[in-house]
Motif scaffolding. Structure first.
Motif, mmCIF file in Angstrom:
data_model
loop_
_atom_site.group_PDB
_atom_site.id
_atom_site.type_symbol
_atom_site.label_atom_id
_atom_site.label_comp_id
_atom_site.label_asym_id
_atom_site.label_seq_id
_atom_site.Cartn_x
_atom_site.Cartn_y
_atom_site.Cartn_z
ATOM 1 N N SER A 76 -10.666 -10.660 -2.949
ATOM 2 C CA SER A 76 -9.805 -9.858 -2.069
ATOM 3 C C SER A 76 -8.360 -10.188 -2.369
ATOM 4 C CB SER A 76 -10.112 -10.150 -0.598
ATOM 5 O OG SER A 76 -9.791 -11.484 -0.301
ATOM 6 N N SER A 136 -7.976 -5.901 -3.456
ATOM 7 C CA SER A 136 -7.542 -5.164 -2.260
ATOM 8 C C SER A 136 -6.063 -5.408 -2.016
ATOM 9 C CB SER A 136 -8.342 -5.621 -1.028
ATOM 10 O OG SER A 136 -8.011 -6.950 -0.682
ATOM 11 N N SER A 188 -3.221 -4.530 1.681
ATOM 12 C CA SER A 188 -3.368 -4.244 3.105
ATOM 13 C C SER A 188 -3.722 -2.780 3.369
ATOM 14 C CB SER A 188 -2.102 -4.637 3.860
ATOM 15 O OG SER A 188 -0.981 -4.058 3.238
ATOM 16 N N TYR A 200 -8.492 1.149 4.117
ATOM 17 C CA TYR A 200 -8.895 0.367 5.291
ATOM 18 C C TYR A 200 -8.600 1.140 6.558
ATOM 19 C CZ TYR A 200 -9.693 -3.931 2.602
ATOM 20 O OH TYR A 200 -10.176 -4.875 1.749
ATOM 21 N N CYS A 246 -15.673 -4.366 10.292
ATOM 22 C CA CYS A 246 -15.952 -5.199 9.125
ATOM 23 C C CYS A 246 -15.191 -4.638 7.920
ATOM 24 C CB CYS A 246 -17.447 -5.269 8.837
ATOM 25 S SG CYS A 246 -18.156 -3.699 8.369
ATOM 26 N N ASN A 247 -15.158 -5.442 6.839
ATOM 27 C CA ASN A 247 -14.409 -5.062 5.638
ATOM 28 C C ASN A 247 -15.401 -4.653 4.546
ATOM 29 O OD1 ASN A 247 -12.898 -4.984 3.289
ATOM 30 N ND2 ASN A 247 -11.781 -6.880 3.702
ATOM 31 N N GLU A 270 -9.847 -12.764 7.297
ATOM 32 C CA GLU A 270 -10.278 -11.535 6.614
ATOM 33 C C GLU A 270 -11.805 -11.473 6.479
ATOM 34 O OE1 GLU A 270 -9.463 -11.214 2.406
ATOM 35 O OE2 GLU A 270 -8.568 -13.178 2.314
ATOM 36 N N ASP A 286 -18.884 -9.687 8.411
ATOM 37 C CA ASP A 286 -18.615 -9.761 6.964
ATOM 38 C C ASP A 286 -19.433 -10.889 6.332
ATOM 39 O OD1 ASP A 286 -16.572 -7.729 6.913
ATOM 40 O OD2 ASP A 286 -15.177 -9.176 7.757
#
Ligand code: NDP
Length: 453
Positions: free
Chosen positions: A236, A260, A262, A306, A312-313, A331, A336
């Motif tokens: 990430s 990733s 933000s 996002y 969740c991511n 994060e 997750d």
């Protein structure tokens, strides 16, 4: 005399209201320390826990600067000088709109134990500002950095407090701040680390956190007769730590399939190669663009934006073996963590500071996967900052190989120390307890030696 982490935390929360990240970091550490504190009443008598959570000094200041439109802007600057039992205060500066006292105190507190683990003579601090460098011109960033340093220079120095970079503070910002320090103080000293190579920086400092994070993962795997070769990794972030973490995974024969920022994440099932990594470095370090451009540039890459308040991511919900969180705190939540393990992840090495929420950590520990907490796994950055300070003091520079070898040795030692300490305290394989206790003991003994200061 016995230690009750619950009562201790109630007092910490009452005294530091609203600083939720600081509470979280302190709680995570003191939950691991009750056996040590029960064995060592002298630490309790000397109020080591109470002194550890109280910064030696907190500096907060106004940072006025003029933007390109000629308008006055005002930000808030901070430096938390947390603990100097082991050496001059040392720790990064973060420029991000979310920066506040609680976030910097959590980072400074983590830094105390982290710097202790490196075995180098460094105390701990952290600082920064709620300034957002995104979409600012180079001149605006320079004016901000100069104003920030105009105040900070009163409080730091090569034997007092030596800041470095963190989120939003890279080579460009360190350069502007170093220039202003030199101009005001009329001295060329190692007052910051992460400096440019031409003017006192160390080789491998930009790479150090990411490389160290992967060395730590490799050590955890090795201790379990595995290696990174052929393993699929989720990374990430796409900043300093994520970039060099990816480079080291490639060096060791692993495959990275995500990045990733933000605004969203990219999933590249074919894997990041050197050319794609070079694109990310240019995108993030030179053009300062968004990660979506990776998906626009390369075929078969999926971009997912996002959503605010998502539970969740999606980055942690992809089939893989290893997770290398390298963006920011909190994060990875419990969901997750469950998604990661459901998808086959059995090793997590944290490049970011406190990226996993307490409930997520609990899931990892219960499942007994290999989990390397940030204060151990990302200590490579500050370790090479310590090596930069040594080189500056000696007025010479070591070769790339020499620094990398030292970094690798330090990460191996940290890993071994955490592993052995966990074993000694009856929780074999628990790197969280190992890191917390090993880091704490050295600090606590040094504080005892130095009296009630
Ligand atoms: P950078 O600023 O270079 O990169 C940060 C990355 O994380 C960017 O991709 C950024 O995206 C992303 N990010 C930041 N905040 C958020 C957020 N709230 N949500 C989603 N993504 C976010 O910082 P670093 O790489 O230096 O730092 C990354 C982490 O590593 C931090 O936790 C830092 O404390 C830790 N660390 C760094 C060390 C170092 O030597 N630099 C040393 C030890 C730990 P965007 O650009 O969109 O903001």
């Amino acid at each position: 005399m016995s230690f009750d982490p619950k009562i201790f935390m109630e007092k910490v929360k009452a005294k530091n209201t609203g600083e939720s990240e600081f509470h979280q970091a302190v709680e995570e550490v003191f939950e691991s320390l009750d056996t040590v504190l029960d064995k060592h009443p002298e630490y309790l008598e000397a109020k080591i826990p109470e002194r550890l959570v109280e910064p030696e000094r907190v500096i907060m200041f106004r940072v006025p600067w003029i933007d390109d439109a000629g308008k006055v802007q005002v930000n808030r600057g901070f430096r938390i000088e947390m603990n100097s039992a082991l050496g001059p205060y040392k720790g990064g500066l973060r420029f991000h709109p979310s920066v506040n006292l609680g976030i910097l105190k959590f980072l400074a507190f983590e830094q105390v134990l982290k710097n202790s683990l490196t075995t180098l003579p460094m105390g701990a601090g952290k600082g920064g500002s709620d300034f957002d460098p995104k979409e600012k011109s180079d001149n605006e960033v320079m004016r901000f950095c100069q104003s920030f340093m105009t105040e900070l220079q009163r409080h730091i120095g090569p034997d007092t407090d030596v800041p470095a970079g963190d989120i939003g503070v890279g080579g460009r910002e360190i350069g502007f701040m170093f220039g202003q320090y030199k101009r005001i103080r009329n001295e060329f000293t190692g007052v910051l680390t992460g400096k440019g190579l031409n003017w006192g920086g160390s080789l491998i400092r930009p790479e150090a956190t990411g490389y160290g994070q992967v060395y730590f993962a490799e050590e955890m795997l090795k201790a379990n007769k595995k290696s990174l070769e052929g393993l699929t990794c989720l990374v990430s972030g796409s900043g300093n730590v994520a970039q060099y973490c990816t480079e080291k995974v490639l060096d060791l024969g692993g495959k990275v399939v995500t990045f990733s920022d933000s605004s969203g994440m990219v999933y590249d099932p074919e894997g990041v190669n050197r050319e794609k990594l070079a694109f990310v470095m240019d995108l993030k370090n030179v053009r300062r663009g968004r990660i979506k451009e990776y998906a626009d540039k390369f075929p078969n890459v999926e971009f997912m934006a996002y959503e605010k308040n998502a539970d969740c991511n999606p980055l942690w919900d992809i089939k893989a073996d290893v997770a290398l969180p390298s963006a920011t705190q909190n994060e990875i939540n419990a969901k997750d963590a469950a998604n990661l393990m459901k998808n086959g992840v059995f090793c997590v090495s944290e490049g970011a500071n406190m990226p996993t929420e307490p409930e997520g950590i609990e899931c990892f520990l219960e499942a007994k996967i290999l989990y390397g907490p940030g204060k151990a796994a990302n200590a490579g950055g500050v370790a090479v900052s310590g090596l930069e300070m040594s080189q500056n003091s000696m007025r010479l520079g070591w070769s790339r190989e020499e620094v990398d070898q030292k970094l690798h040795g330090i990460m191996k030692n940290i890993h071994q120390n955490c592993l052995e300490t966990a074993e000694t305290y009856g929780v074999p394989g628990n790197y969280v307890v190992g890191a917390n206790i090993a880091g704490f003991l050295k600090i606590a003994d040094s504080m005892l030696d130095q009296g009630y200061v």
